[in-house]
Design an enzyme around this catalytic site. Sequence first.
Site, PDB file in Angstrom:
ATOM      1  CD  GLN A   9      -3.012  -1.007   0.262  1.00  0.00           C
ATOM      2  OE1 GLN A   9      -3.202   0.011  -0.393  1.00  0.00           O
ATOM      3  NE2 GLN A   9      -3.751  -2.089   0.102  1.00  0.00           N
ATOM      4  CG  PHE A  38      -4.466 -13.303  -1.855  1.00  0.00           C
ATOM      5  CD1 PHE A  38      -4.089 -13.653  -3.139  1.00  0.00           C
ATOM      6  CD2 PHE A  38      -5.659 -13.800  -1.357  1.00  0.00           C
ATOM      7  CE1 PHE A  38      -4.892 -14.489  -3.910  1.00  0.00           C
ATOM      8  CE2 PHE A  38      -6.476 -14.626  -2.125  1.00  0.00           C
ATOM      9  CZ  PHE A  38      -6.081 -14.970  -3.406  1.00  0.00           C
ATOM     10  CG  ASN A  43       0.177  -3.790   5.010  1.00  0.00           C
ATOM     11  OD1 ASN A  43       0.884  -2.952   5.562  1.00  0.00           O
ATOM     12  ND2 ASN A  43      -1.062  -3.539   4.618  1.00  0.00           N
ATOM     13  CD  GLU A  59       2.139 -13.062  -1.852  1.00  0.00           C
ATOM     14  OE1 GLU A  59       2.335 -12.958  -3.084  1.00  0.00           O
ATOM     15  OE2 GLU A  59       1.138 -12.575  -1.292  1.00  0.00           O
ATOM     16  CG  ASP A 107      -5.353  -7.006   0.717  1.00  0.00           C
ATOM     17  OD1 ASP A 107      -6.144  -6.665  -0.182  1.00  0.00           O
ATOM     18  OD2 ASP A 107      -4.425  -6.286   1.115  1.00  0.00           O
ATOM     19  CB  CYS A 134      -8.538  -2.683  -4.145  1.00  0.00           C
ATOM     20  SG  CYS A 134      -7.914  -3.917  -5.297  1.00  0.00           S
TER      21      CYS A 134
END
Length: 177
Positions: A9, A38, A43, A59, A107, A134
């Site tokens: 981000q 993910f 983060n 991931e 995410d 998103c």
Amino acid sequence: DYHPVCFTQVNPSMNDQLISRVIEGIAPDKTDDVLELFAGIGNFSLPIAGRAGLLTAVESSMLSVDYAKKNAVSNGIDTIEWINGNALPACQRLYKQGRRFSKILFDPPRSGIGAELAEEICRFKPEKIVSVSCHPDTLSEDLKVFLKQGYRIESVLGLDMFPQTYHLETVITLIPI
């Protein structure tokens, strides 16, 4: 720390709010085994790991996993199990191994998670699912699966990552009916 090709981000102040809202939604405690899909460079993994019993982070990018591991070590965190692989086969493998997770976080990229992965997540019967999205279109498709599988929306939060653009991060917490 991260490599320029790793996703991160780029709005630091909004990212801090995003992390806080995700932690608030998932509400991890030391009795929880949390699955994060993910996971990127950690983060969410790093702040959640300090609060949960064990965090399993999946991931697909090996480069991101390498940086995530380095970030965990530099922060003194040793309660994360890192899995380099795609989310669906990783979930299928974990389920077959008898692993269970009280809380699941994801995410995904703009493409969302898709029906097959959403159904696989539901097989774990988590007490909470937190989705960070998103893209409203793929989010709505993913949510339909969770609602059909016996989950309901507990909370919805939109974060305007880049004012005066269409970029909006949505954090949705789902719980069983």
